[in-house]
Write a protein that holds these residues in place. Structure first.
Motif, PDB file in Angstrom:
ATOM      1  N   ALA A 262      37.899  40.409  35.082  1.00 47.64           N
ATOM      2  CA  ALA A 262      37.789  40.177  36.518  1.00 47.64           C
ATOM      3  C   ALA A 262      36.610  39.257  36.836  1.00 47.64           C
ATOM      4  O   ALA A 262      36.714  38.371  37.702  1.00 47.64           O
ATOM      5  CB  ALA A 262      37.628  41.509  37.257  1.00 47.64           C
TER       6      ALA A 262
ATOM      7  N   THR B 274      37.592  35.792  35.918  1.00 50.68           N
ATOM      8  CA  THR B 274      38.535  35.273  36.907  1.00 50.68           C
ATOM      9  C   THR B 274      37.800  34.814  38.161  1.00 50.68           C
ATOM     10  O   THR B 274      38.096  33.749  38.726  1.00 50.68           O
ATOM     11  CB  THR B 274      39.567  36.351  37.281  1.00 50.68           C
ATOM     12  N   ALA B 275      36.820  35.603  38.607  1.00 56.71           N
ATOM     13  CA  ALA B 275      36.005  35.198  39.748  1.00 56.71           C
ATOM     14  C   ALA B 275      35.197  33.945  39.421  1.00 56.71           C
ATOM     15  O   ALA B 275      34.998  33.082  40.290  1.00 56.71           O
ATOM     16  CB  ALA B 275      35.070  36.335  40.159  1.00 56.71           C
TER      17      ALA B 275
ATOM     18  N   LEU C 106      30.512  38.555  45.241  1.00 58.89           N
ATOM     19  CA  LEU C 106      31.755  38.796  44.502  1.00 58.89           C
ATOM     20  C   LEU C 106      31.478  38.995  43.019  1.00 58.89           C
ATOM     21  O   LEU C 106      31.959  39.969  42.408  1.00 58.89           O
ATOM     22  CB  LEU C 106      32.716  37.623  44.705  1.00 58.89           C
TER      23      LEU C 106
ATOM     24  N   LEU D 264      31.956  42.658  41.109  1.00 57.65           N
ATOM     25  CA  LEU D 264      32.905  42.859  40.015  1.00 57.65           C
ATOM     26  C   LEU D 264      32.179  43.237  38.725  1.00 57.65           C
ATOM     27  O   LEU D 264      32.668  44.075  37.953  1.00 57.65           O
ATOM     28  CB  LEU D 264      33.736  41.593  39.807  1.00 57.65           C
TER      29      LEU D 264
ATOM     30  N   THR E 166      36.096  46.734  42.875  1.00 54.40           N
ATOM     31  CA  THR E 166      37.448  46.184  42.767  1.00 54.40           C
ATOM     32  C   THR E 166      37.565  44.911  43.598  1.00 54.40           C
ATOM     33  O   THR E 166      36.702  44.599  44.429  1.00 54.40           O
ATOM     34  CB  THR E 166      38.483  47.203  43.259  1.00 54.40           C
ATOM     35  N   TRP E 167      38.667  44.196  43.386  1.00 50.82           N
ATOM     36  CA  TRP E 167      38.923  42.995  44.180  1.00 50.82           C
ATOM     37  C   TRP E 167      39.079  43.343  45.653  1.00 50.82           C
ATOM     38  O   TRP E 167      38.626  42.590  46.528  1.00 50.82           O
ATOM     39  CB  TRP E 167      40.174  42.280  43.672  1.00 50.82           C
ATOM     40  N   SER E 168      39.728  44.467  45.939  1.00 52.90           N
ATOM     41  CA  SER E 168      39.943  44.848  47.334  1.00 52.90           C
ATOM     42  C   SER E 168      38.627  45.114  48.057  1.00 52.90           C
ATOM     43  O   SER E 168      38.531  44.915  49.277  1.00 52.90           O
ATOM     44  CB  SER E 168      40.843  46.082  47.406  1.00 52.90           C
TER      45      SER E 168
ATOM     46  N   ASN F 157      36.096  43.373  47.667  1.00 47.10           N
ATOM     47  CA  ASN F 157      35.467  42.056  47.825  1.00 47.10           C
ATOM     48  C   ASN F 157      36.440  41.061  48.451  1.00 47.10           C
ATOM     49  O   ASN F 157      36.412  39.875  48.126  1.00 47.10           O
ATOM     50  CB  ASN F 157      34.994  41.536  46.461  1.00 47.10           C
ATOM     51  N   SER F 158      37.265  41.543  49.363  1.00 48.59           N
ATOM     52  CA  SER F 158      38.280  40.677  49.967  1.00 48.59           C
ATOM     53  C   SER F 158      37.659  39.558  50.805  1.00 48.59           C
ATOM     54  O   SER F 158      38.159  38.431  50.821  1.00 48.59           O
ATOM     55  CB  SER F 158      39.247  41.504  50.820  1.00 48.59           C
TER      56      SER F 158
ATOM     57  N   VAL G 116      36.455  36.611  48.640  1.00 46.93           N
ATOM     58  CA  VAL G 116      37.619  35.900  48.105  1.00 46.93           C
ATOM     59  C   VAL G 116      38.243  35.017  49.180  1.00 46.93           C
ATOM     60  O   VAL G 116      38.571  33.844  48.933  1.00 46.93           O
ATOM     61  CB  VAL G 116      38.659  36.896  47.553  1.00 46.93           C
TER      62      VAL G 116
END
Length: 247
Positions: A137, A140-141, A209, A213, A218-220, A222-223, A226
């Motif tokens: 993750a 990916t970020a 972000l 991570l 989670t990604w959610s 850090n919406s 993003v």
């Protein structure tokens, strides 16, 4: 081999012949992590929540690297190519600006991710840093961050008139943004008003972000960061595609 593939090969060779590009795109991230690790070590300290310096800051180094690349290296390089006439030869071909930009972005993206990946290897193997969340993750970020600031770099290159202006604007932007992002100086030590203003910076959102991570969020959770980064990509890409010119 397609025209795009040939252009990728040409751009790779050209980029690797540029010492500044090789240093800032590939070598800077792992060398910076190594230097900071040698200076501060990675023993737990109260200032970083009983974590070591590298544990607390390794992911944030990505933000510093992509900011320097996108705000200084990329626009200066592209504007210099335009000023010296290196881009002019493409004008006589049916090659569209978007094809050239896409090939150049592919090369810069791949080389940047190589440097970032080596940086994480250095931090993990040399200093015992470890991601409390998913390293995939975080990577990916990091990829999203590279794309964001490459887009910004091309947008600046499209509108800035000369190499000197590109260097000046890049340097004026990059250092305050890095300082206010939390990547170099913890936001907690800054005045409240400054911290609130810093939230408007996409680099601050990127640091939040990456750190989130890295620490297991989670990604959610850090919406917002993003969405901010995706918005910057869209806006900067539109500017670059609209105003990019060969000379």
């Amino acid at each position: 081999m397609t025209v795009a593939a040939k252009l990728v090969v040409v751009q790779t060779k050209r980029t690797l012949r540029e010492p500044a590009a090789v240093f800032f795109v590939i070598a800077f991230a792992p060398l910076f992590a190594l230097l900071m690790g040698l200076i501060f070590g990675n023993d737990p300290v109260p200032e970083f929540g009983d974590r070591g310096y590298i544990d607390a800051n390794l992911a944030s180094i990505t933000a510093i690297v992509v900011a320097i690349s996108g705000l200084v290296v990329v626009p200066t390089d592209i504007v210099t190519q335009r000023e010296t006439g290196a881009l002019r030869r493409f004008r006589a071909t049916p090659l569209r600006p978007l094809t050239y930009i896409a090939a150049d972005v592919v090369v810069r993206f791949a080389l940047s991710m190589l440097g970032i990946a080596v940086m994480f290897v250095v931090g993990i193997l040399a200093f015992g840093a470890h991601a409390h969340g998913s390293l995939i993750a975080v990577l990916t970020a990091s990829a999203l961050s590279v794309l964001t600031f490459l887009a910004v770099g091309y947008a600046l290159a499209a509108v800035l008139p000369s190499q000197g202006v590109a260097q000046g604007v890049g340097n004026v932007l990059v250092f305050p943004l890095i300082i206010l992002s939390g990547a170099a100086v913890p936001l907690a030590v800054l005045p409240g008003g400054v911290r609130q203003g810093a939230q408007l910076s996409p680099l601050t959102q990127l640091v939040e972000l990456l750190q989130g991570l890295w620490m297991g969020q989670t990604w959610s959770e850090n919406s917002l960061p993003v969405l901010v980064l995706l918005g910057v990509i869209g806006l900067a890409t539109a500017v670059a595609a609209t105003f990019f010119r060969w000379e």
